[in-house]
Design an enzyme around this catalytic site. Sequence first.
Site, PDB file in Angstrom:
ATOM      1  N   LYS A 153      -1.496  11.549  -0.084  1.00 58.22           N
ATOM      2  CA  LYS A 153      -2.096  11.758   1.228  1.00 58.22           C
ATOM      3  C   LYS A 153      -1.270  12.690   2.116  1.00 58.22           C
ATOM      4  O   LYS A 153      -0.104  12.968   1.851  1.00 58.22           O
ATOM      5  CB  LYS A 153      -2.325  10.407   1.918  1.00 58.22           C
ATOM      6  CG  LYS A 153      -3.490   9.644   1.299  1.00 58.22           C
ATOM      7  CD  LYS A 153      -3.852   8.394   2.067  1.00 58.22           C
ATOM      8  CE  LYS A 153      -5.114   7.752   1.491  1.00 58.22           C
ATOM      9  NZ  LYS A 153      -5.462   6.483   2.158  1.00 58.22           N
TER      10      LYS A 153
ATOM     11  N   ARG B  51      -3.336   1.572  -4.945  1.00 61.02           N
ATOM     12  CA  ARG B  51      -4.414   2.509  -5.296  1.00 61.02           C
ATOM     13  C   ARG B  51      -3.828   3.915  -5.459  1.00 61.02           C
ATOM     14  O   ARG B  51      -3.283   4.466  -4.499  1.00 61.02           O
ATOM     15  CB  ARG B  51      -5.490   2.478  -4.208  1.00 61.02           C
ATOM     16  CG  ARG B  51      -6.721   3.322  -4.500  1.00 61.02           C
ATOM     17  CD  ARG B  51      -7.736   3.164  -3.373  1.00 61.02           C
ATOM     18  NE  ARG B  51      -8.957   3.910  -3.636  1.00 61.02           N
ATOM     19  CZ  ARG B  51      -9.152   5.185  -3.301  1.00 61.02           C
ATOM     20  NH1 ARG B  51      -8.183   5.845  -2.677  1.00 61.02           N
ATOM     21  NH2 ARG B  51     -10.288   5.788  -3.579  1.00 61.02           N
TER      22      ARG B  51
END
Length: 279
Positions: free
Chosen positions: A223, A257
């Site tokens: 991210k 995740r």
Amino acid sequence: MNILSPGTPLSLNRQDIQVMGILNVTPDSFSDGGQFASIDNALKQAEQMIEQGASIIDIGGESTRPGAADVLVEEELSRTIPVIKAIKQRFNINVSIDTSKAQVMAEAIAAGADLINDVRALQEPGCLEIVGQSSLPVCLMHMQGQPRTMQHNPQYQDLIGDIKQFFEQRIEDCHEHGIEKERIILDPGFGFGKTVEQNYRLLANLTCFDDFNMPILSGTSRKSMIGKLLERDIEQRLAGSLTTALLAVERGASIIRVHDVQETMDAIKILQITHQLTN
């Protein structure tokens, strides 16, 4: 700390560590958009992640990157449901559906999904009812705003307190619709309506969510919180992804995740052995 292997039933025990492999069947996801849009490519990627140790495959048919456009329900169904069916037919693996639409949830459940993963925390019409009528666990994620605008100017009076208050309300709403707390997973929503500093403050204080006594899902893989801090492009964020994954596990997260399953499994196994041998 017990790392679950592929084929193990989905666990909501906070002591069990599960790696969730990301399988985006979208043309525009921020990291791997378009790579796994065909069923054949999706199956190959799922097989690879299973071989590498993922115990959950998370299938998403709508990008939730900042600025992402909405996807019609028919399009999301056509992307996700055939892939869920194909994976469940071929592999003994837990499958999660990453969606915020009630119809997609319903058809995914019928297709064999094992977990509902909703970035909007069942706030869209009909979602509470669909999950309430099922027996599946659900992951409730915190997001300030909507994907299209969530990163414009996120502000909080009290970052941790505001997120906890949000979860308290969503848990109460779930309870009113027959969704027991034993079925709920919480995701604080890294990158969803948070600045870089807020994301790392959230990671540093992840143990604050222990109060809920529910499994915590952490999703920081590749991210922008990593890219902006380290000044790294998406393909150069592995070290940052692994570091944030380990920090999350150390602070109580039990579902991680990720895009990079094998590397994450390796890192967690090393963490596990050091825990076991600590005097």
